[in-house]
Design an enzyme around this catalytic site. Sequence first.
Site, PDB file in Angstrom:
ATOM      1  CB  THR A   1      -7.551 -38.395 -41.494  1.00 15.15           C
ATOM      2  OG1 THR A   1      -6.896 -38.893 -42.657  1.00 15.15           O
ATOM      3  CG2 THR A   1      -6.882 -38.978 -40.266  1.00 15.15           C
TER       4      THR A   1
ATOM      5  CB  SER B   1     -12.828 -39.871 -43.337  1.00 14.84           C
ATOM      6  OG  SER B   1     -13.742 -38.921 -42.845  1.00 14.84           O
TER       7      SER B   1
ATOM      8  CD  GLN C   1     -15.502 -41.772 -39.904  1.00 20.59           C
ATOM      9  OE1 GLN C   1     -15.039 -41.129 -40.832  1.00 20.59           O
ATOM     10  NE2 GLN C   1     -16.453 -41.299 -39.108  1.00 20.59           N
TER      11      GLN C   1
ATOM     12  CG  HIS D   1     -11.569 -37.971 -33.103  1.00 24.85           C
ATOM     13  ND1 HIS D   1     -12.674 -38.635 -33.544  1.00 24.85           N
ATOM     14  CD2 HIS D   1     -11.222 -37.132 -34.110  1.00 24.85           C
ATOM     15  CE1 HIS D   1     -12.991 -38.200 -34.760  1.00 24.85           C
ATOM     16  NE2 HIS D   1     -12.106 -37.293 -35.130  1.00 24.85           N
TER      17      HIS D   1
ATOM     18  NE  ARG E   1      -2.389 -35.010 -35.082  1.00 25.31           N
ATOM     19  CZ  ARG E   1      -3.229 -35.429 -34.133  1.00 25.31           C
ATOM     20  NH1 ARG E   1      -3.156 -36.678 -33.692  1.00 25.31           N
ATOM     21  NH2 ARG E   1      -4.134 -34.612 -33.622  1.00 25.31           N
TER      22      ARG E   1
END
Length: 375
Positions: free
Chosen positions: A85, A113, A134, A282, A337
Amino acid sequence: MGGAVLPLRRYRRGGPVDRALSIAELRAMALHRLPAIAAEYLEGGAEEEVSLQANRAAFDRLRFRPRLAEGAQGGQGFPYVIAPTGLNGLYWRGADMALARAAAAAGVPFTQSTVSNVRLEEIAAVPGIDHWFQLYLFSQMAMVEQLLARAAGAGVRTLVVTVDANTFGNREWNTRLYAAEARPSFAARLDVLRHPRWLAQVYRHGLPGFPNIAEWLGEGAGDLLQASQWLRCNIAPTVRWEELAQVRRLWSGRMLVKGIGHVADARRAMALGADGVVLGNHGGRQLDGAVSGMDLLAETREALGEKAMVLVEGGIRRGTDLLKAQRLGADAAMGGRATLYGVAVAGEAGAARALAILRQEYERSQILLGDGDVV
Ligand SMILES: Cc1cc2nc3c(=O)[nH]c(=O)nc-3n(C[C@H](O)[C@H](O)[C@H](O)COP(=O)(O)O)c2cc1C
């Protein structure tokens, strides 16, 4: 969920993070602590949020058929990976480090990320970390090459190439909080003032930057507005198979393709040499109406066979969700989350609490399910 039907049925909104009993309760605490600009970025989905809700519905539809167990239960590890994220520093100063440390302590991989707020090398130095990186496919291949070399140099062994976010998703509720790009509206700024703890912990130090791509951002590196405009222009507008093949040639470690929304693409990713796929949309933030990873899982596992790594993302909030994903063929599930709520409440301790909740729930429901299955 904890509706207000019975007296005193409500989540805590404050107090020690270890008193949170579920991810939903951590969420209530997080949304209480964060100003709207941070809460909306964390929580929102694209347009009508159909895919966001579908991610939860896909789990809620499934049912367990418990059976007595032949042998001892449990001991199958904890099939969870922290999803990549971006902009985590919006919730907690140094949030990427907090997540990485909590992940290492819990023995789960942490995916960093491309647009994280801490340098790759700093995350790599966390003792015991299983560090995944990522990658967004930037238009300039030289940039991709440099990031891959840096990741390999830092000891990353698993690369996650995201293919479902080549243009920004249309998260209107987020956009409504701004008078102009990166300039919060009057109401949003007033709301920030009502969150003094966040102001002191996060905002006082300035909004976080993107150190892993800083040299490409040039002078705009420290400015969120310039950085987001730069990203808009420099992430390849369409991801082509040839670019993925090129990344495959450049990366000798494990490579997973994230954001796969069709079993035919899962096959194709494997055909060009990927080691596995992450099914999903996503977290409901990109193409609204896109199918949930869970809805593709059983079919994809069957198509790819046992050797491929198949992960699923989107909507993991309970250990039972992990168990459902695993029993339908996933090697692991990626969650975004759930641990972000924890971080937003209490940094590393909050992320650790989120992981502990999920693990306890997973282990308990594994015992209760026994040799049963999921329908
Ligand atoms: C605030 C936020 C930022 C995200 N940023 C990225 C990102 O930088 N790269 C990426 O591949 N996915 C990103 N995602 C998607 C997550 O990796 C993951 O697929 C998603 O959060 C899973 O759904 P869940 O949040 O319901 O668990 C982001 C998700 C959220 C919520």
